[in-house]
Design a protein around this motif. Structure first.
Motif, mmCIF file in Angstrom:
data_model
loop_
_atom_site.group_PDB
_atom_site.id
_atom_site.type_symbol
_atom_site.label_atom_id
_atom_site.label_comp_id
_atom_site.label_asym_id
_atom_site.label_seq_id
_atom_site.Cartn_x
_atom_site.Cartn_y
_atom_site.Cartn_z
ATOM 1 N N PHE A 20 0.618 -1.597 -6.496
ATOM 2 C CA PHE A 20 0.054 -1.315 -7.812
ATOM 3 C C PHE A 20 -0.946 -0.174 -7.696
ATOM 4 C CE2 PHE A 20 1.267 -5.813 -8.237
ATOM 5 C CZ PHE A 20 2.105 -5.702 -9.339
ATOM 6 N N ALA A 21 -1.081 0.592 -8.753
ATOM 7 C CA ALA A 21 -2.032 1.704 -8.786
ATOM 8 C C ALA A 21 -3.459 1.165 -8.742
ATOM 9 C CB ALA A 21 -1.825 2.532 -10.046
ATOM 10 N N GLN A 22 -4.331 1.890 -8.087
ATOM 11 C CA GLN A 22 -5.739 1.493 -8.013
ATOM 12 C C GLN A 22 -6.380 1.409 -9.394
ATOM 13 O OE1 GLN A 22 -7.514 0.351 -5.337
ATOM 14 N NE2 GLN A 22 -5.458 0.309 -4.474
ATOM 15 N N THR A 23 -5.822 2.141 -10.344
ATOM 16 C CA THR A 23 -6.371 2.094 -11.702
ATOM 17 C C THR A 23 -6.232 0.700 -12.312
ATOM 18 O OG1 THR A 23 -4.260 2.927 -12.583
ATOM 19 C CG2 THR A 23 -6.011 4.552 -12.171
ATOM 20 N N GLU A 24 -5.210 -0.060 -11.892
ATOM 21 C CA GLU A 24 -5.048 -1.423 -12.410
ATOM 22 C C GLU A 24 -6.202 -2.314 -11.966
ATOM 23 O OE1 GLU A 24 -3.048 -2.515 -14.683
ATOM 24 O OE2 GLU A 24 -1.981 -0.610 -14.796
ATOM 25 N N TYR A 25 -6.632 -2.163 -10.713
ATOM 26 C CA TYR A 25 -7.747 -2.963 -10.204
ATOM 27 C C TYR A 25 -9.064 -2.499 -10.817
ATOM 28 C CZ TYR A 25 -4.052 -4.238 -7.042
ATOM 29 O OH TYR A 25 -2.850 -4.652 -6.543
ATOM 30 N N ALA A 26 -9.202 -1.196 -11.026
ATOM 31 C CA ALA A 26 -10.401 -0.664 -11.673
ATOM 32 C C ALA A 26 -10.506 -1.194 -13.097
ATOM 33 C CB ALA A 26 -10.379 0.865 -11.666
ATOM 34 N N ARG A 27 -9.383 -1.329 -13.755
ATOM 35 C CA ARG A 27 -9.356 -1.858 -15.119
ATOM 36 C C ARG A 27 -9.854 -3.306 -15.138
ATOM 37 N NH1 ARG A 27 -3.824 -2.075 -18.715
ATOM 38 N NH2 ARG A 27 -4.723 -2.936 -20.614
ATOM 39 N N VAL A 28 -9.380 -4.126 -14.200
ATOM 40 C CA VAL A 28 -9.833 -5.515 -14.104
ATOM 41 C C VAL A 28 -11.329 -5.543 -13.807
ATOM 42 C CG1 VAL A 28 -9.613 -7.678 -12.818
ATOM 43 C CG2 VAL A 28 -7.560 -6.376 -13.429
ATOM 44 N N ARG A 29 -11.769 -4.709 -12.862
ATOM 45 C CA ARG A 29 -13.195 -4.621 -12.521
ATOM 46 C C ARG A 29 -14.028 -4.309 -13.758
ATOM 47 N NH1 ARG A 29 -13.913 0.481 -9.774
ATOM 48 N NH2 ARG A 29 -14.088 1.145 -11.924
ATOM 49 N N ASP A 30 -13.598 -3.316 -14.524
ATOM 50 C CA ASP A 30 -14.344 -2.912 -15.720
ATOM 51 C C ASP A 30 -14.338 -4.015 -16.777
ATOM 52 O OD1 ASP A 30 -14.807 -0.523 -14.430
ATOM 53 O OD2 ASP A 30 -13.310 0.605 -15.583
ATOM 54 N N GLU A 31 -13.209 -4.684 -16.952
ATOM 55 C CA GLU A 31 -13.135 -5.773 -17.938
ATOM 56 C C GLU A 31 -14.074 -6.914 -17.576
ATOM 57 O OE1 GLU A 31 -8.465 -5.011 -19.235
ATOM 58 O OE2 GLU A 31 -8.933 -6.522 -17.699
ATOM 59 N N LEU A 32 -14.065 -7.313 -16.306
ATOM 60 C CA LEU A 32 -14.909 -8.424 -15.877
ATOM 61 C C LEU A 32 -16.387 -8.054 -15.905
ATOM 62 C CD1 LEU A 32 -12.756 -9.813 -12.929
ATOM 63 C CD2 LEU A 32 -12.981 -10.765 -15.247
ATOM 64 N N THR A 33 -16.703 -6.842 -15.464
ATOM 65 C CA THR A 33 -18.097 -6.396 -15.494
ATOM 66 C C THR A 33 -18.596 -6.310 -16.931
ATOM 67 O OG1 THR A 33 -17.802 -5.182 -13.434
ATOM 68 C CG2 THR A 33 -19.686 -4.551 -14.793
ATOM 69 N N GLY A 34 -17.763 -5.816 -17.821
ATOM 70 C CA GLY A 34 -18.150 -5.716 -19.221
ATOM 71 C C GLY A 34 -18.396 -7.075 -19.855
ATOM 72 N N ASP A 61 0.271 -10.111 0.032
ATOM 73 C CA ASP A 61 -1.080 -9.622 0.296
ATOM 74 C C ASP A 61 -1.825 -9.626 -1.021
ATOM 75 O OD1 ASP A 61 -0.712 -9.176 3.012
ATOM 76 O OD2 ASP A 61 0.010 -7.132 2.703
ATOM 77 N N ILE A 62 -3.045 -10.170 -0.999
ATOM 78 C CA ILE A 62 -3.810 -10.302 -2.235
ATOM 79 C C ILE A 62 -5.236 -9.805 -2.047
ATOM 80 C CG2 ILE A 62 -2.463 -12.247 -3.115
ATOM 81 C CD1 ILE A 62 -4.745 -14.083 -2.141
ATOM 82 N N VAL A 63 -5.859 -9.504 -3.172
ATOM 83 C CA VAL A 63 -7.288 -9.251 -3.225
ATOM 84 C C VAL A 63 -7.885 -10.303 -4.159
ATOM 85 C CG1 VAL A 63 -7.165 -6.795 -2.695
ATOM 86 C CG2 VAL A 63 -7.011 -7.543 -5.071
ATOM 87 N N VAL A 64 -9.161 -10.576 -3.964
ATOM 88 C CA VAL A 64 -9.824 -11.608 -4.759
ATOM 89 C C VAL A 64 -10.941 -10.967 -5.571
ATOM 90 C CG1 VAL A 64 -11.112 -13.780 -4.698
ATOM 91 C CG2 VAL A 64 -9.299 -13.348 -3.003
ATOM 92 N N PHE A 65 -10.915 -11.225 -6.872
ATOM 93 C CA PHE A 65 -11.973 -10.792 -7.772
ATOM 94 C C PHE A 65 -12.685 -12.061 -8.226
ATOM 95 C CE2 PHE A 65 -9.848 -6.996 -7.415
ATOM 96 C CZ PHE A 65 -10.145 -6.024 -8.350
#
Length: 103
Positions: A20-34, A61-65
């Motif tokens: 997946f593109a890094q922009t997808e993870y950045a989007r989740v980061r921004d949504e949760l931070t907001g 392989d996973i990442v955890v938010f």
């Protein structure tokens, strides 16, 4: 003080192995931070998830938010999980919560 720790387990690639593109993870980061005012992402070394499908063992392989908050809104989290399942093209994404106590 009681709080909730909510964790989202996101795959690094789709079912065909395409990352997946890094922009997808950045989007989740921004949504949760907001929404929650902050979040933590464990992205340096992916975690490995394993599960059984029929006779085969499947690996991902996973990442955890994760976020912490004083309340738990299961309705909102259910809708957000379904949004992430569509966005990351997954049958199921794990979103889990546990009650914690800050010391």
């Amino acid at each position: 003080m009681t709080r909730y720790l909510i964790q989202i387990l996101l795959p690094l690639s789709d079912n065909d192995g395409q990352p997946f593109a890094q922009t997808e993870y950045a989007r989740v980061r921004d949504e949760l931070t907001g929404r929650f005012g902050g979040m933590t992402a464990f992205t340096r070394g992916p975690a490995e998830g394993f599960w059984k499908e029929k006779a085969d063992t499947v690996r991902d392989d996973i990442v955890v938010f994760e976020v912490m908050g004083p309340d738990l809104d299961p309705g909102w989290w259910g809708r957000y999980r379904r949004t992430l399942e569509e966005r990351f093209r997954q049958e199921s994404i794990v979103v889990r919560a546990q009650e914690i106590r800050l010391l």
